[in-house]
Design an enzyme around this catalytic site. Structure first.
Site, mmCIF file in Angstrom:
data_model
loop_
_atom_site.group_PDB
_atom_site.id
_atom_site.type_symbol
_atom_site.label_atom_id
_atom_site.label_comp_id
_atom_site.label_asym_id
_atom_site.label_seq_id
_atom_site.Cartn_x
_atom_site.Cartn_y
_atom_site.Cartn_z
ATOM 1 N N SER A 53 0.833 -1.197 0.000
ATOM 2 C CA SER A 53 0.000 0.000 0.000
ATOM 3 C C SER A 53 0.871 1.252 0.000
ATOM 4 C CB SER A 53 -0.953 -0.041 1.200
ATOM 5 O OG SER A 53 -1.941 0.937 1.100
ATOM 6 N N ASP A 57 -10.014 -3.843 -5.042
ATOM 7 C CA ASP A 57 -9.116 -2.853 -4.462
ATOM 8 C C ASP A 57 -9.122 -1.603 -5.338
ATOM 9 O OD1 ASP A 57 -7.053 -1.399 -3.335
ATOM 10 O OD2 ASP A 57 -5.478 -2.842 -3.800
ATOM 11 N N HIS A 65 -8.000 -4.855 -0.663
ATOM 12 C CA HIS A 65 -6.890 -4.038 -0.188
ATOM 13 C C HIS A 65 -6.613 -4.295 1.293
ATOM 14 C CE1 HIS A 65 -4.064 -0.712 -0.597
ATOM 15 N NE2 HIS A 65 -4.367 -0.435 0.660
#
Length: 352
Positions: free
Chosen positions: A138, A292, A322
């Protein structure tokens, strides 16, 4: 709960979020030697396998996720232990400074500082200087990509062996790519929160979030310039079949652009780096998840790397969302897709 506490004045949403996300101290790991250190004043946690090795090991610099706002050495303890044990590698987890207290480029600078320190001192940890890898998920994937791009042209350091980007966020020009619409309300990262985090990192606040979501923060000429890299046209058609109704950008607002123009810096948005930089990047691993909002960032960067002759291993979790990797063994349970994703990272590392 965070919003309620913020309205009552007890604490901010971010403070509450950090509290609920903090990891618990784990027991000693019989297979790892773990120590907390500082690399040029940047806190790190080093994981070293206790088993004897025939030669020098791989070294992995790990940058945690959390939108540049959340995350710590403790919250990613289980992930880092797993990677170190299963790949038999030395892992260095970096505690970079967090937003909004520390705005861009603080996190990037901390990650770069820690990486350079490690690369110059690999012999102290039994690591092969030719097998150092940057890795992150991320926001950490964003930081890994930025560090990798910065080091690509350095002649005074060994070349990075690889970069591992786990559902990375790589641009803040277009929050209307197909994945942003398809997954706008899918946990753990909503479309609005993606813009919120990017603005917290950039400016320390979330002002103009709506304008950024609508696309009025980028001048028309700049949007045309970057369209060759940030465009739904570069995303395979199979990823557009699930209900995509992209919005047209609203009228450009110069005042908003003045507050967010650093979004166009590659150290903040690595997808915007020039080809001259991208073609020097090391072998890459990119993991994306179908559910995501950041899926398309990874797909666009995959294409950029391949177009520039960089070898890419791509792993797509059709049933992933995610943040799924960070939930490995979370409170005693794991999502099977997250375990598969983590094992795909380990498998890639073993091939290096």
């Amino acid at each position: 709960q965070g919003k309620i506490l913020e309205k009552t004045g007890l604490c901010t949403q971010i403070t509450f979020g950090r509290y609920v996300r903090q990891g618990r101290k784990l027991r000693l790991d019989p297979k790892l030697f773990i120590q907390d250190l500082q690399f040029n004043k940047v806190p790190v946690r080093v994981y070293q396998p206790k088993a004897t090795s025939d030669g020098r090991r791989r070294g992995i610099i790990f940058f945690h996720g959390g939108g540049w706002v959340f995350g710590s050495l403790d919250t990613y303890e289980k992930v880092c232990r797993y990677i170190s044990r299963e790949s038999e590698s030395v892992v260095v987890s970096v505690q970079y400074r967090l937003a909004p207290e520390h705005k861009y480029p603080a996190a990037y600078e901390d990650c770069l500082t820690a990486t350079i320190h490690f690369m110059k001192n690999t012999e102290n940890y039994g690591v092969d200087p030719a097998r150092v890898i940057v890795c992150g998920d991320s926001a950490g994937g964003n930081l890994a990509a930025a560090v990798s791009q910065t080091l690509a042209g350095r002649s005074d350091l060994p070349r990075l062996r690889a970069q591992i980007l786990i559902y990375p966020g790589l641009q803040a020009l277009d929050f209307n790519l197909p994945s942003y619409h398809q997954n706008r309300g899918v946990p753990l990262l909503f479309r609005e929160r993606a813009a919120f985090f990017a603005l917290q990192y950039l400016n320390g606040d979330a002002l103009h979030m709506q304008e950024v979501l609508e696309g009025s923060h980028i001048p028309p000429d700049m949007r045309v310039k970057y369209r060759k890299w940030v465009s739904p046209d570069n995303i395979p058609e199979k990823f557009k079949v699930r209900g995509v109704k992209p919005l047209r950008p609203t009228d450009f607002i110069a005042e908003v652009y003045e507050t967010v123009k650093r979004f166009c810096e590659p150290n903040l948005c690595p997808l915007l780096a020039e080809d001259a930089v991208v073609h020097q990047l090391p072998e890459s691993f990119i993991l994306t998840c179908e559910y995501d909002v950041l899926r398309d960032d990874g797909l666009l960067y995959k294409k950029r790397l391949e177009d520039n002759g960089v070898r890419v291993t791509w792993y797509h979790l059709e049933d992933g969302f995610h943040g799924i990797i960070s939930l490995y063994d979370y409170c005693g349970f794991s999502f099977p897709a997250g375990k598969r994703g983590l094992d795909s990272v380990v498998s890639f590392l073993k091939s290096l």
